[in-house]
Write a protein that holds these residues in place. Structure first.
Motif, short mmCIF file in Angstrom:
data_model
loop_
_atom_site.label_atom_id
_atom_site.label_comp_id
_atom_site.label_asym_id
_atom_site.label_seq_id
_atom_site.Cartn_x
_atom_site.Cartn_y
_atom_site.Cartn_z
N GLN A 6 54.34 36.49 37.96
CA GLN A 6 55.41 36.27 38.95
C GLN A 6 56.34 35.58 38.51
OE1 GLN A 6 54.70 34.32 42.40
NE2 GLN A 6 56.11 35.40 43.81
N VAL A 7 57.82 35.54 38.08
CA VAL A 7 58.70 34.76 37.49
C VAL A 7 59.21 33.94 39.01
CG1 VAL A 7 61.05 34.63 36.73
CG2 VAL A 7 59.36 36.24 35.72
N VAL A 8 58.99 32.66 38.78
CA VAL A 8 59.58 31.90 39.84
C VAL A 8 60.47 30.81 38.96
CG1 VAL A 8 57.93 32.22 41.63
CG2 VAL A 8 57.42 30.46 39.99
N ALA A 9 60.27 29.42 39.40
CA ALA A 9 60.98 28.47 38.57
C ALA A 9 59.97 28.09 37.72
CB ALA A 9 61.29 27.08 39.35
N GLY A 10 59.69 29.13 36.64
CA GLY A 10 58.54 28.82 35.89
C GLY A 10 57.74 30.35 35.82
N ARG A 11 56.56 30.45 36.01
CA ARG A 11 55.87 31.73 36.05
C ARG A 11 54.40 31.42 36.52
NH1 ARG A 11 56.43 36.38 33.13
NH2 ARG A 11 58.31 35.47 32.29
N ASN A 12 54.01 32.17 37.65
CA ASN A 12 52.82 32.36 38.17
C ASN A 12 51.98 33.08 37.47
OD1 ASN A 12 52.69 30.43 40.25
ND2 ASN A 12 53.94 31.79 41.63
N TYR A 13 50.60 33.13 37.12
CA TYR A 13 49.83 34.16 36.66
C TYR A 13 48.69 34.21 37.55
CZ TYR A 13 51.73 33.10 32.00
OH TYR A 13 52.69 33.27 30.80
N PHE A 14 48.43 35.52 37.88
CA PHE A 14 47.45 35.76 38.73
C PHE A 14 46.46 36.45 37.80
CE2 PHE A 14 51.12 35.41 41.23
CZ PHE A 14 50.71 34.98 42.52
N ILE A 15 45.28 35.66 37.43
CA ILE A 15 44.40 36.20 36.60
C ILE A 15 42.94 36.45 37.04
CG2 ILE A 15 43.34 35.82 34.42
CD1 ILE A 15 45.43 33.51 34.11
N LYS A 16 42.30 37.86 36.76
CA LYS A 16 40.96 38.16 37.31
C LYS A 16 40.03 37.77 36.08
CE LYS A 16 39.96 42.04 39.06
NZ LYS A 16 39.80 43.30 39.54
N VAL A 17 39.12 36.93 36.41
CA VAL A 17 38.15 36.37 35.32
C VAL A 17 36.73 36.50 35.70
CG1 VAL A 17 37.61 34.24 34.16
CG2 VAL A 17 39.80 34.25 35.25
N HIS A 18 36.06 37.24 34.76
CA HIS A 18 34.49 37.57 34.96
C HIS A 18 33.95 36.31 34.70
CE1 HIS A 18 30.78 39.30 33.26
NE2 HIS A 18 30.76 39.54 34.51
N VAL A 19 32.99 36.08 35.47
CA VAL A 19 32.18 34.88 35.53
C VAL A 19 30.67 35.12 35.76
CG1 VAL A 19 34.05 33.14 36.48
CG2 VAL A 19 32.40 34.62 38.15
N GLY A 20 30.39 36.31 35.57
CA GLY A 20 28.91 36.79 35.43
C GLY A 20 28.48 37.68 36.28
N ASP A 21 27.46 38.38 36.00
CA ASP A 21 26.91 39.29 36.92
C ASP A 21 28.03 40.60 37.27
OD1 ASP A 21 24.17 38.83 36.43
OD2 ASP A 21 24.59 37.28 37.98
N GLU A 22 28.17 40.46 38.66
CA GLU A 22 29.39 41.48 39.05
C GLU A 22 30.23 40.76 39.78
OE1 GLU A 22 29.39 44.82 38.67
OE2 GLU A 22 27.68 44.50 37.52
N GLU A 23 30.27 39.51 39.30
CA GLU A 23 31.31 38.53 40.04
C GLU A 23 32.61 38.02 39.15
OE1 GLU A 23 29.31 34.92 41.48
OE2 GLU A 23 28.99 35.78 43.35
N CYS A 24 33.67 38.12 39.75
CA CYS A 24 34.84 37.61 39.28
C CYS A 24 35.40 36.55 40.08
CB CYS A 24 35.77 38.75 39.24
SG CYS A 24 35.37 40.07 38.11
N ILE A 25 36.40 35.93 39.45
CA ILE A 25 37.15 34.89 40.23
C ILE A 25 38.56 35.35 40.06
CG2 ILE A 25 37.11 33.24 38.42
CD1 ILE A 25 36.87 30.93 40.45
#
Length: 99
Positions: free
Chosen positions: A47-66
């Protein structure tokens, strides 16, 4: 290309996004109150704002993400990264939305 303020289309994570995650891992662990053995970026939106927001899906183990929301300041303000928020736990099939 996306309009200013709106989220971009979903994209597969690349080396730049993984580097952002690597820098944010310790902050995410503190905020989530746990440690993650795996911290692999899977996909993201921006998302472009006064800078940039990153919305990131991160695998953290097993079936879980953050989901991370990371703000990157404009270069003229140092280009620093800041963990704005996170959503945990999330599943692999959960879509990345604004939060």
């Amino acid at each position: 290309m996306h309009r200013c303020g709106g989220l971009s289309e979903l994209a597969e994570a690349n080396a730049e996004v993984q580097q952002i995650c690597d820098e944010m891992k310790v902050h995410a662990e503190q905020k989530a109150g746990t440690t993650f053995e795996i911290f692999a970026a899977k996909s993201y939106k921006t998302q472009v704002v006064a800078g940039r927001n990153y919305f990131i899906k991160v695998h953290v183990g097993d079936e879980e993400c953050i989901h991370l929301r990371v703000y990157k300041k404009l270069p003229c303000y140092g280009g620093d990264l800041e963990l704005s928020d996170l959503q945990y736990p999330k599943a692999h099939q959960d879509s990345i939305e604004y939060f």
